[in-house]
Design an enzyme around this catalytic site. Structure first.
Site, PDB file in Angstrom:
ATOM      1  N   LYS A 117       0.816  -1.218   0.000  1.00  0.00           N
ATOM      2  CA  LYS A 117       0.000   0.000   0.000  1.00  0.00           C
ATOM      3  C   LYS A 117       0.846   1.263   0.000  1.00  0.00           C
ATOM      4  O   LYS A 117       0.443   2.271  -0.564  1.00  0.00           O
ATOM      5  CB  LYS A 117      -0.948   0.014   1.217  1.00  0.00           C
ATOM      6  CG  LYS A 117      -2.145  -0.903   1.068  1.00  0.00           C
ATOM      7  CD  LYS A 117      -3.300  -0.424   1.945  1.00  0.00           C
ATOM      8  CE  LYS A 117      -4.473  -1.372   1.876  1.00  0.00           C
ATOM      9  NZ  LYS A 117      -5.521  -1.025   2.852  1.00  0.00           N
ATOM     10  N   LYS A 200      -8.176  -9.590 -10.106  1.00  0.00           N
ATOM     11  CA  LYS A 200      -9.274  -9.689  -9.149  1.00  0.00           C
ATOM     12  C   LYS A 200     -10.365  -8.664  -9.476  1.00  0.00           C
ATOM     13  O   LYS A 200     -10.057  -7.534  -9.851  1.00  0.00           O
ATOM     14  CB  LYS A 200      -8.678  -9.380  -7.766  1.00  0.00           C
ATOM     15  CG  LYS A 200      -9.438  -9.949  -6.598  1.00  0.00           C
ATOM     16  CD  LYS A 200      -8.641  -9.756  -5.311  1.00  0.00           C
ATOM     17  CE  LYS A 200      -9.171  -8.574  -4.540  1.00  0.00           C
ATOM     18  NZ  LYS A 200      -8.846  -8.572  -3.122  1.00  0.00           N
ATOM     19  N   LYS A 203     -13.200  -2.852  -6.707  1.00  0.00           N
ATOM     20  CA  LYS A 203     -13.819  -1.526  -6.783  1.00  0.00           C
ATOM     21  C   LYS A 203     -12.877  -0.494  -7.360  1.00  0.00           C
ATOM     22  O   LYS A 203     -13.307   0.541  -7.846  1.00  0.00           O
ATOM     23  CB  LYS A 203     -14.224  -1.084  -5.366  1.00  0.00           C
ATOM     24  CG  LYS A 203     -15.616  -1.537  -5.002  1.00  0.00           C
ATOM     25  CD  LYS A 203     -15.915  -1.321  -3.542  1.00  0.00           C
ATOM     26  CE  LYS A 203     -15.282  -2.413  -2.720  1.00  0.00           C
ATOM     27  NZ  LYS A 203     -15.915  -2.629  -1.409  1.00  0.00           N
TER      28      LYS A 203
HETATM   29  P1  AMP Z   1     -11.569  -5.183  -0.237  1.00  0.00           P
HETATM   30  O1  AMP Z   1     -12.736  -4.353  -0.631  1.00  0.00           O
HETATM   31  O2  AMP Z   1     -10.667  -5.509  -1.390  1.00  0.00           O
HETATM   32  O3  AMP Z   1     -10.850  -4.652   0.967  1.00  0.00           O
HETATM   33  O4  AMP Z   1     -12.134  -6.600   0.212  1.00  0.00           O
HETATM   34  C1  AMP Z   1     -13.052  -6.791   1.256  1.00  0.00           C
HETATM   35  C2  AMP Z   1     -13.266  -8.284   1.418  1.00  0.00           C
HETATM   36  O5  AMP Z   1     -13.803  -8.842   0.215  1.00  0.00           O
HETATM   37  C3  AMP Z   1     -11.977  -9.064   1.708  1.00  0.00           C
HETATM   38  O6  AMP Z   1     -12.259 -10.078   2.660  1.00  0.00           O
HETATM   39  C4  AMP Z   1     -11.588  -9.665   0.383  1.00  0.00           C
HETATM   40  O7  AMP Z   1     -10.894 -10.872   0.552  1.00  0.00           O
HETATM   41  C5  AMP Z   1     -12.949  -9.870  -0.303  1.00  0.00           C
HETATM   42  N1  AMP Z   1     -12.820  -9.669  -1.756  1.00  0.00           N
HETATM   43  C6  AMP Z   1     -12.529  -8.507  -2.401  1.00  0.00           C
HETATM   44  N2  AMP Z   1     -12.512  -8.661  -3.735  1.00  0.00           N
HETATM   45  C7  AMP Z   1     -12.780  -9.976  -3.969  1.00  0.00           C
HETATM   46  C8  AMP Z   1     -12.893 -10.782  -5.155  1.00  0.00           C
HETATM   47  N3  AMP Z   1     -12.736 -10.278  -6.360  1.00  0.00           N
HETATM   48  N4  AMP Z   1     -13.190 -12.094  -4.995  1.00  0.00           N
HETATM   49  C9  AMP Z   1     -13.357 -12.626  -3.763  1.00  0.00           C
HETATM   50  N5  AMP Z   1     -13.260 -11.931  -2.608  1.00  0.00           N
HETATM   51  C10 AMP Z   1     -12.975 -10.617  -2.692  1.00  0.00           C
END
Ligand code: AMP
Ligand code: TRP
Length: 339
Positions: A117, A200, A203
């Site tokens: 980060k 992946k 957002k």
């Molecule tokens: P983030 O918004 O990336 O901080 O993710 C929040 C939660 O959602 C975390 O537990 C991630 O592991 C899960 N997550 C985010 N993007 C994905 C994705 N594309 N597929 C599966 N899990 C996700």
């Protein structure tokens, strides 16, 4: 309200990054919803963690409400369990300060998320970003929570939280903070971008076409799936046939996750078809799952005051658990009583 203390206590946090994607839903939120059975859950929208990188204040407030509304719409029950925003419970920051003094710089220096980060210009990162894992340890240990569902990227932070708990217990000669058991939500549930099967679904992807948001309407969902990147071959009839075909694997994976079927069963039914027909079936399935969630999210967001009231009620129940635990930690450290 007295809280149910007979069940194992779960704590988990999620950043207020706005409306979640289908990836967040299948990778995290759906697991949270399922864990509500058999556990006493505390779910936290982590706005203190969010400001470790710059957040426009009005956007932060809006995104905190959006995440809370989405969680409730997905099936988090804020009556039987606890849902709140982190900044509303002072115990998190208070315990985090103590943990800043327990954790060693050497431990924090090993954290790979900070390196990712902070990027190349580490000198410009906030001090908060550096001590982020100490706050995360405080989130969990302020409730003596023992089970923590997270994505595999957070595993290292939970190991650090266990190191902090052990060092605190050792330094103060107590057995006060329990060991934390990570419930790793595996990469099996990883949803990839609709535009690039090797990235992946996120957002932060600049392309709106790359992701499905939990507030997308049915037409938007159908269009995004119809336009999803694929290869020219038809669907294979067995899982081995997905090797080297990341886009096909992703679409089949989404179908399998939503239908709660093994990949082999999905391919047994749809193998041999072209993507046109499969995408129709997939769009119908995604819409069947997400349309009620999207409608409920929009309904909840129409009354921001009501969502905030739910979060505040959760915060006061959370504080009732955390305050005595943090007060005891302070006493163990040698602080005079607060009040
Ligand atoms: P983030 O918004 O990336 O901080 O993710 C929040 C939660 O959602 C975390 O537990 C991630 O592991 C899960 N997550 C985010 N993007 C994905 C994705 N594309 N597929 C599966 N899990 C996700
Ligand atoms: N750092 C976690 C993430 O980015 C969110 C989080 C904050 C968390 N505090 C937590 C998760 C405590 C589990 C427990 O996904």
């Amino acid at each position: 309200m007295t809280e149910n203390t007979a069940l194992p206590r779960i704590f988990s946090g999620i950043q207020p990054s706005g409306v979640p994607t289908l990836g967040n839903y299948l990778g995290a939120l759906r697991n949270w919803v399922r864990l509500q059975e058999g556990h006493a859950c505390i779910f936290c929208v982590v706005d203190l963690h969010a400001i470790t990188v710059w957040q426009e204040p009005r956007a932060l407030a809006a995104q905190t409400r959006e995440m809370a509304a989405s969680l409730i719409a997905c099936g988090i029950d804020p009556e039987r369990h606890i849902l709140f925003h982190q900044s509303a419970v002072r115990a998190h920051a208070q315990l985090a300060w103590i943990f800043n003094c327990v954790a060693r710089l050497g431990w924090l220096n090993r954290m790979t998320q900070f390196k990712d980060k902070a990027g190349k210009d580490r000198e410009a990162a906030s001090a908060g970003l550096y001590v982020y894992p100490n706050l995360m340890a405080a989130d969990i240990l302020a409730y003596h929570a023992t089970r923590v569902p997270v994505g595999d990227d957070q595993k290292q932070h939970l190991e650090l939280a266990n190191d902090i708990a052990q060092k605190f217990n050792h330094d103060y000669g107590v057995d006060f903070f329990p060991a934390i058991e990570p419930l790793i939500m595996g990469p099996a549930a990883r949803v990839m971008s609709l535009r690039d099967g090797t990235k992946k679904m996120s957002k932060s992807d600049p392309s709106e076409q790359s992701r499905i948001n939990l507030t997308d309407d049915n037409d938007a969902i159908a269009l995004k799936i119809r336009r999803a990147k694929t290869d020219p071959a038809p669907l294979p009839s067995e899982p081995v046939g997905l090797e080297g075909r990341p886009e096909a694997r992703n679409l089949v994976g989404i179908y399998a996750a939503l239908a709660d079927l093994p990949t082999a069963a999905v391919l047994a039914e749809h193998g041999g078809k072209g993507f046109g027909a499969f995408k129709e079936a997939l769009a119908a399935l995604v819409i069947a799952h997400l349309a009620p969630i999207a409608a409920e999210t929009r309904r909840l967001l129409a009354d921001p005051g009501a969502i905030e009231a739910v979060l505040r009620a959760g915060a006061s129940r959370a504080a009732a658990i955390a305050d005595p635990i943090v007060a005891e930690a302070e006493r163990l450290v040698g602080f005079l009583a607060r009040a």
